[in-house]
Design an enzyme around this catalytic site. Structure first.
Site, short mmCIF file in Angstrom:
data_model
loop_
_atom_site.label_atom_id
_atom_site.label_comp_id
_atom_site.label_asym_id
_atom_site.label_seq_id
_atom_site.Cartn_x
_atom_site.Cartn_y
_atom_site.Cartn_z
N ARG A 47 0.85 -1.18 0.00
CA ARG A 47 0.00 0.00 0.00
C ARG A 47 0.89 1.24 0.00
NH1 ARG A 47 2.29 2.11 3.76
NH2 ARG A 47 0.69 3.70 3.80
N GLY A 48 0.27 2.40 -0.10
CA GLY A 48 0.99 3.64 -0.30
C GLY A 48 1.01 3.97 -1.78
N ALA A 49 0.45 5.11 -2.16
CA ALA A 49 0.22 5.41 -3.58
C ALA A 49 1.46 5.25 -4.46
CB ALA A 49 -0.38 6.81 -3.72
N ARG A 88 -7.01 -0.46 -7.16
CA ARG A 88 -7.22 0.67 -6.26
C ARG A 88 -7.58 1.89 -7.10
NH1 ARG A 88 -4.83 0.18 -1.25
NH2 ARG A 88 -6.45 1.68 -0.70
N GLN A 195 -2.06 1.90 10.08
CA GLN A 195 -0.80 2.13 9.39
C GLN A 195 0.12 3.06 10.17
OE1 GLN A 195 -3.85 2.43 7.89
NE2 GLN A 195 -3.75 2.01 5.69
N ASP A 236 -2.94 10.69 -2.36
CA ASP A 236 -3.15 9.66 -3.38
C ASP A 236 -3.54 10.26 -4.72
OD1 ASP A 236 -3.26 6.67 -2.07
OD2 ASP A 236 -3.75 8.22 -0.61
N ASN A 246 -6.79 11.57 0.01
CA ASN A 246 -5.81 10.86 0.83
C ASN A 246 -6.54 9.90 1.77
OD1 ASN A 246 -3.00 10.46 1.54
ND2 ASN A 246 -3.47 11.44 3.49
N LYS A 247 -5.76 9.17 2.52
CA LYS A 247 -6.29 8.19 3.46
C LYS A 247 -7.43 8.79 4.29
CE LYS A 247 -6.52 4.49 6.03
NZ LYS A 247 -7.03 3.23 5.50
#
Length: 337
Positions: A47-49, A88, A195, A236, A246-247
């Site tokens: 994960r993580g753009a 995603r 996270q 993101d 974003n998250k």
């Protein structure tokens, strides 16, 4: 300061990742084919753009590497693109990386297939190396925003496990801490995958940088008690007007920061800016399975039969953001990206 490498792609085309769902415990997993890469991204083992884009680029290569002729190359390329782009939908880095791989094939169509495939492989590494350079440049650019040692609150994980380099927002924090420009670091848990408390805390511990974990719901009182100078988060997707996806939870933090006169900064590579969107009012927000809220590591967190709604991202309007930091520059309001 580079921290752990979240993946290895070796000379024999063996692809290993650290499954981030198990952090802070290290579990290495081998990805053998496109289906494995698809599942790793979809299930948030990766994960993580920026890192999603990088891993997808290598997955794309695995999908096309055995093509025998140009027709087969095109066919496997299309299958890889369609499969990986669906994992995603909110993060733009994924699409950017896959488009970059497609362009390699298009631009080199005159070459023998085996040479095109080598260029696809090389481009995956180029995307990875470019991100690492961008991380360092972002950190250097951000220093201009720190006129004193700062008390920083950060959200989710934006470090090595999100980019493969030093990180975006967390990379800035690491770099600034080494320059004695950080007084305090608050890491919010970041529900429902934790996270922050699992991965960001892990990275800071590994760097021997002091921090405090806080619950997501404690961020308001931290600002109310004047314990936070700035919030730094990742992104993101960023629109031309400066809107940021974003998250989930980022928008809440931005509203709190505005209410308490706390600076709110966003850090992301230029590849996160989606100039096809003037704003993010119509963006698709990923809705994930409600089991991810109702259970954690196989443990039920709610009564049997309970239902939940899990938006994985939210959108922070540009008027709540004080600066957007990229490897190119520090953008300030009014944003015109």
């Amino acid at each position: 300061m580079d921290g752990y490498r979240p993946f290895i792609f070796n000379d024999d085309d063996e692809f290993f990742i650290i499954d981030q769902r198990f952090l802070p415990n290290i579990k290495e997993v081998k990805l053998n084919n496109l289906e494995d890469v698809y599942k790793a991204i979809k299930d948030m083992a990766v994960r993580g753009a920026p890192l999603i884009g990088i891993v997808a680029a290598f997955g794309y290569y695995l999908a096309v590497k055995n093509a025998k002729d140009f027709d087969e190359l095109n066919q496997t390329s299309n299958v890889a693109y369609a499969s990986l782009i669906a994992t995603r939908p909110t993060a733009i880095n994924l699409k950017w990386a896959l488009e970059s791989q497609k362009e390699v094939i298009k631009e080199n169509a005159f070459l023998p297939v085996e040479k095109i495939i080598k260029k696809v492989r090389a481009n995956a590494f180029s995307i990875y190396e470019s991100q690492k350079r961008a991380d360092y440049q972002m950190a250097q650019n951000a220093i201009a925003l720190f006129d004193k040692p700062m008390r920083i609150l950060t959200h989710c994980n934006t470090g090595s496990f999100a980019t493969g380099g030093i990180g975006t927002a967390l990379g800035i924090i690491k770099y600034s801490a080494n320059k004695n420009l950080v007084k305090e670091i608050y890491v919010d848990e970041t529900r429902p995958y934790f996270q922050g408390s699992r991965i960001t805390a892990f990275e800071l511990s590994d760097e021997k940088i002091d921090y405090k974990i806080v619950t997501d719901s404690a961020c308001g009182i931290l600002m109310q008690k004047n314990l936070v100078d700035c919030v730094i988060v990742g992104a993101d997707r960023i629109a031309r007007n400066g809107d940021v996806a974003n998250k989930i939870g980022t928008y809440c933090l931005a509203c709190l920061a505005k209410a308490h006169n706390v600076k709110f900064f966003v850090a992301a590579p230029e590849s996160t800016i989606d100039r096809s969107f003037n704003d993010l009012s119509s963006i698709e927000i990923e809705i994930r399975d409600d089991s991810e809220i109702l259970h954690f590591n196989g443990i039920s967190l709610a009564p049997e039969g309970a239902k939940a709604l899990y938006f994985a991202f939210d959108v922070t309007p540009h008027h709540l953001i004080d600066a957007i930091i990229t490897e190119k520059t520090v953008y300030k309001p009014e944003f015109n990206l």
